[in-house]
Motif scaffolding. Sequence first.
Motif: not given
Length: 544
Positions: A442-468
């Motif tokens: 829901y807008p305003g919430s922290r992006l829910p977290h997911s592990w994409l691999s053993e040590d790769r977080s979805i957060y690791d893919l996000l950019g320094e500006g806005l991310s779509l």
Amino acid sequence: MSEPQTETQVLIAGGGPTGLSAAAELETHGIDTVIVEPRTYVSHTNPRAKLTNVRTMEHFRRLGLADDIREAANLPVDWSQEVVFCTSLLGDELARFDNVFGQNESEQYAETAQQIPQYLVEETLREGVREMSSVSLETGWRVESIEQDEDGVRATVVCCIERHSISEGERREISANYLLGCDGSRSTVRDQIGSSFEGDVNPRNNLGVVFRAPDLAERHHHGPAVHYWTLNNEIQGFMGRLDLEDKWWLIAVGVDDPNAVDPREIITKMAGDEVDAKVLTTDPWSARMLLVDNSRSGRVFLVGDAAHLNPPWGGHGYNTGVGDAIDIGWKVAAVLNGWGGPELLDTYEAERRDVHEDVIDISTTNMESSPADLISGELDSDENVDEDSYEDIAQEIYEKKKLEFHSLGLILGYAYDGSPIVVEEEAALPETGTVEYHPTSYPGSRLPHSWLSEDRSIYDLLGEGLSLVRFDREIDVSPFMSASETTSIPLEVVDVDHEDVARSYEQPLLLVRPDQHVAWRGSRCPDDAESILRRVCGYPVDDS
């Protein structure tokens, strides 16, 4: 100690964890920053905060500092994730909590919490920022006075120590576009902008003690725990280890005169027997529940303890300050880099004040179920508990203290719904609690977290500006990309090709801010993509 530079984009008053975190955030966006800090070294006298929580560790991961924090810690995460309640350290166990503070690995977060005293966090952050090309850490200086106008801020800084060619008391002027007051509870910056604290101070006196006890860990039978809460008729409090050698801390609650009491007597009473202990430091204190009336004046912002103070129960204070630093850091950087609009900086107070109020309220609730209030009247004069009472005592402790040790709903579940830079939906934000965390995009919430691999977080893919974030490559995102090019707002498309992951995010398109909070979501690219980008970055938008 060197001569501070006379001009910078951002001047930070105070080089504690909050100021250093703000500088690290600004560094990720290429902002020239000067920190002035009176202390030339970090004292190990008082551990102060001892918990770096899940959300703060996620911030440190994004800043490239999480591994350094863990390496600096004396207590590995897998050493213990438990809290024990007992009649004394050498006495009977009354209750036990597991996975306290989110120290077990989970799909819900990218980093587990870490037990580490604040001084080790600060030393690690100092080392980190000294390697950052756009940050200058100037120790031995403090901000004395501030002037500002529509063009910038001018701060007079004074030298605090005699060294080399600089004499104690010498003054310099530093000009900056913005100033962040991260200078703690006695903030000079707060005084200079005419803001003041409002709230209460708890009348109960407490005493912190740091001591060495070479054989204490081997003498008790409760096993490793991050806290041992001692409940007996003579004294109440809690204690724990600072390392795996012989260094301990304790807090005695409700001490009549903390300046007159013998700390060795307190150690004996909490341990339940004589202890071979060497007292290193004592620290009398009372809990404060204070919130500043205004955390902004023009180009000056109050961050961390300069803006809010809460009781330490639950470990939220310093962690909330780091959250402040991330929030104001990316927003100031966006404005200086030309993609943040004229209303973006107004949202710092609009978004963070509700968080500050919640933290103060919950910390106060935790304090009100202090050791002295947990099992009143249940112990006889020899600290014995009737066998039939154990279950009732344990249940009472669980009910009164679960919010203190299990608060991921607060730590991960706070949301900036209602913020002017979040695109609201007709449906309301799903109900959230303070104990259990319920992920939502829901807008305003922290992006829910997911592990994409053993040590790769979805957060690791996000950019320094806005991310779509896009979970379906078939969705055309060209309107957003065209709007990014037109407005010069940095936007990076992040494709996540995991069907099992996508189902938990509720919508296939999520617009995510630099602080990992969702600003907008949808099932397709909207017709007004440019309007959405402009709103999220603090530009006025005509809703008609």
